[in-house]
Enzyme design. Sequence first.
Site, mmCIF file in Angstrom:
data_model
loop_
_atom_site.group_PDB
_atom_site.id
_atom_site.type_symbol
_atom_site.label_atom_id
_atom_site.label_comp_id
_atom_site.label_asym_id
_atom_site.label_seq_id
_atom_site.Cartn_x
_atom_site.Cartn_y
_atom_site.Cartn_z
ATOM 1 N N HIS A 97 -10.948 15.494 6.636
ATOM 2 C CA HIS A 97 -10.031 16.598 6.333
ATOM 3 C C HIS A 97 -8.605 16.139 6.066
ATOM 4 O O HIS A 97 -7.762 16.956 5.663
ATOM 5 C CB HIS A 97 -10.047 17.641 7.457
ATOM 6 C CG HIS A 97 -9.841 19.037 6.974
ATOM 7 N ND1 HIS A 97 -10.120 20.157 7.732
ATOM 8 C CD2 HIS A 97 -9.385 19.526 5.789
ATOM 9 C CE1 HIS A 97 -9.844 21.251 7.044
ATOM 10 N NE2 HIS A 97 -9.386 20.891 5.859
ATOM 11 N N GLU A 269 -15.618 16.980 5.432
ATOM 12 C CA GLU A 269 -16.243 16.518 6.674
ATOM 13 C C GLU A 269 -17.778 16.554 6.641
ATOM 14 O O GLU A 269 -18.414 16.719 7.678
ATOM 15 C CB GLU A 269 -15.708 17.300 7.886
ATOM 16 C CG GLU A 269 -14.216 17.116 8.142
ATOM 17 C CD GLU A 269 -13.837 15.757 8.746
ATOM 18 O OE1 GLU A 269 -14.747 14.951 9.016
ATOM 19 O OE2 GLU A 269 -12.627 15.516 8.920
#
Length: 297
Positions: A97, A269
């Site tokens: 992220h 992710e």
Amino acid sequence: MKKRISIVGVPMDLGQSRRGVDMGPSAMRYADVVERLEKLGYEIHDTGDIEINRIDKEEIQNLKFLKAVTDGNDRLSQAVDKVIESGAFPLVLGGDHSIAIGTLAGVSKHYKNLGVIWYDAHGDLNTAETSPSGNIHGMPLAVSLGIGHHTLTNIAGYSPKVKPENIVMIGIRSLDEGEKELIRQKGIKVYTMHEIDRLGMATVIEETVEYLKSRTDGVHLSLDMDGLDPTDAPGVGTPVLGGISYRESHLAMEILAESEIITSAEFVEVNPILDERNKTAIAAVSLMGSLLGEKLL
């Protein structure tokens, strides 16, 4: 929604401590993201992957791999900038992220009041001073607010990228103390799992759309797959129990599609090393379909 979509892959795994998330873009391509979106009538241009430098471990002021993360996000911001300049919808595939730093740097310069929907289990509002780990994937929202190390906050040559009143956080269930304080201090709008359980996802997203429509001229969706419950998205580096269900997430994406407020998006992710038969990447691609207008009938 624009009928042209440009996909940008970002094989970044330096923002966190569990290897494998750099293969997330490949896993989502393997899950037929291009074919799925083409069936919806979009013209898809897959621009390939941003180059990420592989370097020896470094830590500067509790910021792991600062230079490599900065360089990768700088390249990403330029790529996203070009996508928007071309008139296409930027769809970024991660990667951890920390790549949201570059995505938002490339997007925000095209809007006066960019809105951000942060769909995540975590706040990602840490700084070098508050982070327990020094992992930059826990800092991208703070960085985008102009809070953090100057090399990160000044990517693309300006700061901040987003105003606190233009952010809505959804699915939050794990916050460090420094993040809680920053949320209170900045007055950021947050729907934790408590609000989702109590109000229902439909109400949460409808309120989010209404809130952002009145104050923004574009909205970026930053969707971390750990926002979903680990039973539905096991292939993530920092799973947190008690998350948003697969069906609730589809409903959220469907309502966002109907609202027509989303102007850019990233899905991050996805870690195939930790996954079960590419389940998390398949879920991510399915959610992209719903966000971009896919319906059963």
